[in-house]
Design an enzyme around this catalytic site. Structure first.
Site, mmCIF file in Angstrom:
data_model
loop_
_atom_site.group_PDB
_atom_site.id
_atom_site.type_symbol
_atom_site.label_atom_id
_atom_site.label_comp_id
_atom_site.label_asym_id
_atom_site.label_seq_id
_atom_site.Cartn_x
_atom_site.Cartn_y
_atom_site.Cartn_z
ATOM 1 N N ASP A 213 0.892 -1.074 -1.322
ATOM 2 C CA ASP A 213 0.857 0.316 -0.871
ATOM 3 C C ASP A 213 -0.223 1.131 -1.580
ATOM 4 O OD1 ASP A 213 2.724 0.381 1.146
ATOM 5 O OD2 ASP A 213 4.410 0.858 -0.159
ATOM 6 N N LYS A 216 -1.563 4.429 -0.208
ATOM 7 C CA LYS A 216 -0.873 5.715 -0.302
ATOM 8 C C LYS A 216 -1.702 6.755 -1.048
ATOM 9 C CE LYS A 216 3.948 4.128 -0.228
ATOM 10 N NZ LYS A 216 5.186 4.006 -1.040
ATOM 11 N N HIS A 268 3.301 -4.311 7.165
ATOM 12 C CA HIS A 268 4.060 -3.482 8.100
ATOM 13 C C HIS A 268 4.033 -4.043 9.525
ATOM 14 C CE1 HIS A 268 5.366 -0.312 5.466
ATOM 15 N NE2 HIS A 268 4.142 -0.145 5.003
#
Length: 369
Positions: A213, A216, A268
């Site tokens: 991630d 982010k 994802h």
């Protein structure tokens, strides 16, 4: 210093004629060599090679039981390619073929009997100089290799530290404990072990998974930290973190960064093709991304996030089961469920009841969105 080493060299004489062994020993001892031994039985040479560790072998060719040519072949198989163990052939065999065969099979020099004592001493000295120069060279190579390995180790440690800090920097924005990345890395590596991966690849996954991630960093706080459900526009912006992360990690030279890029791209995506950013499905999704998808969702479900309270471990596992062959790779789900999750997972937070629209058979909203 080099000449002293030569005179301290260990010399092994192999000749079935005792008088030849005695003559060579006396000649070399008279000329200053202090460690000279001999044998008339070629069958014990390999044992002496290991126990005595000679710097030079003087070898006859015509012997009973095992001739000099056979011994040459046997010795060459035992001696490391980078080591230089000189073998001087001293023989009554005068033919060119014998000389060619001996030198082709690894002998360093060839001398016929009867020999001049001065000549054999010169040849022995020359070969021992080469021997000890090679020893010094190998010592220097080992020293430089050790230094290089230490430098590479320090560089690797620095790279890993940078990777860990980068992962924590990204995660800190919505998980100020920084433990999510640690938990994900551990569970991914254990899951990969259950899947039968090699240890080296498991370690790569352990260090690359926490970067999933990192994108982010490019998501505004107003969206990343929003406590309610995201609007359609906000969700699309949030989903860009996969592309941002893959872009940040693209072009890396290390195996860790290349694997992390694949994970950022694919964690994802969903087994049934309903994920993002590309909507690929099944085994089109990199296996690292399929592993991360299960672990990441499970960890997000079982821990507080700005937009949700933690679920219990049992509830999260049930949701993972429901999403088998839909959101998640079924084989990876099966291996995940085989892990001792209760022992590996610890949460200090009291789980809350799930919102009504988070249960049922519809694909769950990815709690990391």
């Amino acid at each position: 210093m080099l000449l002293k080493n030569c005179f301290d060299a260990k010399i092994l004489i192999v000749d079935d004629d005792e008088s030849n062994v005695a003559l060579l020993k006396d000649t070399l001892s008279f000329n200053g060599y202090t460690q000279v031994i001999g044998t008339t039985d070629p069958r014990g040479v390999l044992t002496l090679l290991v126990e005595y560790d000679p710097d030079l072998i003087i070898l006859d060719l015509n012997m009973p039981y095992i001739d000099g040519f056979e011994l040459l072949n046997m010795i060459q198989r035992l001696v490391d390619d980078i080591d230089f163990l000189p073998i001087l052939i001293v023989t009554a065999e005068h033919s060119f073929d014998a000389r060619r065969q001996a030198l082709s099979n690894g002998a360093a020099d060839f001398l016929t009997k009867p020999f001049l004592t001065d000549e054999i001493c010169v040849r022995v000295a020359n070969m021992l100089r080469l021997r000890f120069r090679n020893v010094l060279l190998q010592q220097e190579v080992r020293k430089r290799t050790y230094e290089l390995e230490q430098n590479q180790l320090e560089l690797k440690e620095a790279q890993l530290e940078t990777i860990v800090r980068l992962a924590r920097a990204a995660e800190h924005r919505d998980d100020d404990t920084g433990r999510h990345t640690q938990r994900v890395g551990l569970l991914c590596s254990l899951l990969a072990q259950n899947l039968g991966w090699e240890q080296h690849t498991i370690q790569l996954l352990h260090f690359s998974a926490p970067l999933h991630d990192v994108g982010k960093i490019g998501i505004p706080d107003s969206i990343l930290l929003k406590t309610g459900r995201l609007s359609d526009i906000e969700r699309k912006i949030m989903q860009k973190h996969s592309l941002i992360g893959a872009d940040l990690l693209s072009g890396g030279n290390s195996d860790i960064i290349r694997m992390a890029e694949r994970i950022a791209w694919t964690h994802h995506e969903r087994w049934d093709g309903t994920g993002y950013p590309r909507g690929i499905k099944g085994e089109e999704i990199h296996v690292e991304g399929r592993i991360l998808a299960v672990v990441d969702v499970f960890d997000a479900l079982t821990h507080d996030r700005p937009y949700k309270k933690a679920w219990s471990i049992e509830e999260a596992l049930e949701e993972i089961k429901r999403q088998r062959a839909r959101h998640f790779d079924p084989e990876i789900v099966d291996q995940f469920l085989a892990l001792p999750i209760e022992e590996l997972t610890h949460s200090t937070e009291e789980p809350a009841e799930k919102p009504a629209d988070d249960v049922g058979n519809e694909p769950i909203d990815n709690p990391t969105d």
